[in-house]
Scaffold this motif. Sequence first.
Motif, PDB file in Angstrom:
ATOM      1  N   LEU A   1       0.822  -1.200   0.000  1.00 32.35           N
ATOM      2  CA  LEU A   1       0.000   0.000   0.000  1.00 32.35           C
ATOM      3  C   LEU A   1       0.863   1.260   0.000  1.00 32.35           C
ATOM      4  O   LEU A   1       0.557   2.236  -0.696  1.00 32.35           O
ATOM      5  CB  LEU A   1      -0.928  -0.019   1.220  1.00 32.35           C
ATOM      6  N   ASN A   2       1.944   1.256   0.761  1.00 34.43           N
ATOM      7  CA  ASN A   2       2.777   2.450   0.851  1.00 34.43           C
ATOM      8  C   ASN A   2       3.635   2.665  -0.383  1.00 34.43           C
ATOM      9  O   ASN A   2       3.879   3.810  -0.776  1.00 34.43           O
ATOM     10  CB  ASN A   2       3.629   2.387   2.123  1.00 34.43           C
ATOM     11  N   ILE A   3       4.086   1.587  -1.014  1.00 36.36           N
ATOM     12  CA  ILE A   3       4.782   1.751  -2.294  1.00 36.36           C
ATOM     13  C   ILE A   3       3.807   2.286  -3.343  1.00 36.36           C
ATOM     14  O   ILE A   3       4.098   3.251  -4.067  1.00 36.36           O
ATOM     15  CB  ILE A   3       5.393   0.416  -2.761  1.00 36.36           C
ATOM     16  N   THR A   4       2.633   1.667  -3.417  1.00 33.73           N
ATOM     17  CA  THR A   4       1.644   2.066  -4.413  1.00 33.73           C
ATOM     18  C   THR A   4       1.164   3.495  -4.179  1.00 33.73           C
ATOM     19  O   THR A   4       0.911   4.234  -5.133  1.00 33.73           O
ATOM     20  CB  THR A   4       0.444   1.102  -4.381  1.00 33.73           C
ATOM     21  N   SER A   5       1.045   3.904  -2.920  1.00 33.15           N
ATOM     22  CA  SER A   5       0.590   5.257  -2.619  1.00 33.15           C
ATOM     23  C   SER A   5       1.554   6.319  -3.126  1.00 33.15           C
ATOM     24  O   SER A   5       1.153   7.458  -3.381  1.00 33.15           O
ATOM     25  CB  SER A   5       0.401   5.422  -1.100  1.00 33.15           C
ATOM     26  N   LEU A   6       2.824   5.966  -3.263  1.00 28.80           N
ATOM     27  CA  LEU A   6       3.810   6.929  -3.760  1.00 28.80           C
ATOM     28  C   LEU A   6       3.739   7.117  -5.268  1.00 28.80           C
ATOM     29  O   LEU A   6       4.243   8.108  -5.797  1.00 28.80           O
ATOM     30  CB  LEU A   6       5.217   6.486  -3.352  1.00 28.80           C
ATOM     31  N   PHE A   7       3.109   6.169  -5.974  1.00 27.22           N
ATOM     32  CA  PHE A   7       3.076   6.247  -7.438  1.00 27.22           C
ATOM     33  C   PHE A   7       2.432   7.534  -7.951  1.00 27.22           C
ATOM     34  O   PHE A   7       3.044   8.279  -8.724  1.00 27.22           O
ATOM     35  CB  PHE A   7       2.373   5.010  -8.010  1.00 27.22           C
ATOM     36  N   PRO A   8       1.192   7.884  -7.537  1.00 25.80           N
ATOM     37  CA  PRO A   8       0.604   9.115  -8.072  1.00 25.80           C
ATOM     38  C   PRO A   8       1.253  10.371  -7.525  1.00 25.80           C
ATOM     39  O   PRO A   8       1.113  11.444  -8.122  1.00 25.80           O
ATOM     40  CB  PRO A   8      -0.868   9.015  -7.644  1.00 25.80           C
ATOM     41  N   GLU A   9       1.958  10.274  -6.393  1.00 32.41           N
ATOM     42  CA  GLU A   9       2.635  11.446  -5.835  1.00 32.41           C
ATOM     43  C   GLU A   9       3.955  11.722  -6.539  1.00 32.41           C
ATOM     44  O   GLU A   9       4.293  12.872  -6.830  1.00 32.41           O
ATOM     45  CB  GLU A   9       2.890  11.243  -4.340  1.00 32.41           C
TER      46      GLU A   9
END
Length: 520
Positions: A183-191
């Motif tokens: 979740l935390n890796i994926t959350s960085l994608f759009p940021e």
Amino acid sequence: MIMISFITAYTRPADGYFGMQTPVYTQTQSAYVPKEIYVMQCVPAKTSAHGEDSMSSDDYKAGNKIAFAIGGGSGDQITYFAFTFLIFTFYYAVVGVDVNLVTLGFVMWSFWNAINDPLLGLASDRTKTKWGRRKPWIAVGFIPLSFMMIFLWTPPVGNMALSFVYFLVMIMVFDTLFTMVSLNITSLFPEMWLEEKERNSANNYRSMFTVIGLIVAFIVPTLFISDLSAATVPAAQVLSEYQFSGAILAIAAAICYTITLLWGVRERPEFSSDSQSVPNWGKAFRHTLGNRTFQWYLVSNTCVWYVFGLIPTIVPLYGQFVLNIGAGETIMLGLLLAAAFISGGIFVNLWKYLVNRWDDLRKTWMVAMVFWAVTLAVVVFVSDVTVALVVFAINGIGLAGNLQLRDLVIAHIIDEDEVQTGVRREGAFFGVNALIMRLSVVFIFLSIASVFNNTGWAVFDPLPGAETILGLRLLLGVFPAIALLMGALGMTRFRLTGEEWRSVKKQRDEIHKRKISEVA
């Protein structure tokens, strides 16, 4: 809960809704924007010495994208899809747990996810440390997650009740750790990649490494496990083979996540203060799940994840009892799935081209789902291994589109939410998304249990009847095709496209300029 308390100790509690008084919304073109934010949009962003806008993605080049993709693509797939590929066959056929108990375990697991996934997502959004919001969670979680690739395959045997309890505890611990990391890796994608062109480029690398990770997840176990169901090989031997392949996968996953943590994830300073404005748990959950655009995305993504999960879960039994792949030939089971994913890796660029040409994520994803549904339906009629390899390769075309497009769509939704709230809340959206996605696993095992109970296969029998063989065909072809058509229907209600998306994008960019000027 201890881990959540430890990390969120660094957070600052939000006062009221999003850390401010309840915002007054004002109409701007086709989106509703908080009045305070709309006023600040008029403040010009600071520029660099060269006169360029400082909201550039230049710091996030190809090397950074590759390092991100190694963990966010390969690492995630090695862990989650090796789990998906093997867990049902292992506990049902090798350990001997009744299919109804396995189904019950996953239903109970889904209730745990109803707490675990959103809670971890919101905790991530509220985290504030000198290392950022997301990186501490990845650092704490990836080593235990890697070890779980071994512990999943070390159950007590000979007592179904003890085996079931062990199975239930292990899948809950595994999923908690996986959510913490992924979740935390994926959350960085759009940021990290804000512009659509950059997102497409980064997602292209991610899709390619996703395919590599999937191939590893499916091929490595079949290199070491002589008979996935232990139908013709002693169970004790098969148990040790599962454990050895789990150790190999654990090492591979740990290497992937280490590379991503060290060189692939960076957090933008302009979003560092967003953690102070994230709402409390209840308000954040209601606001996230109340987003109408997100609701329709959840419908489609849950249907797609039902297919992502059902196919590798059923392939070991389908290959052995429909295609007659015998002991010592288990590599062919991995090659079936590898054919789809290698083909998917080749055709990723086709979907990237179509997204750019049509400039319409909704249309492109709907086409991908319908195409995949049609090609999956053909699987019902296949009985030959060679033909199956060709059919699975053709299925890779639709698979590639669904791998490529789903995170691009949710990135648009997160951008819209930032326009509405002024805060980037990737953790909340990916946490709720993970919760709903996990419900697809319940549907998967309800489907399997329904077919197996009605064909006399509730308890594993190495000599299944004709009705069971037909059931395996339907599970691999008809069930996922119906799910994909339902997903395409859900996307007809997705509205972030055309002028509406361009309006949101323009407002989002203005908010980012304001945030950069505040940091500067």
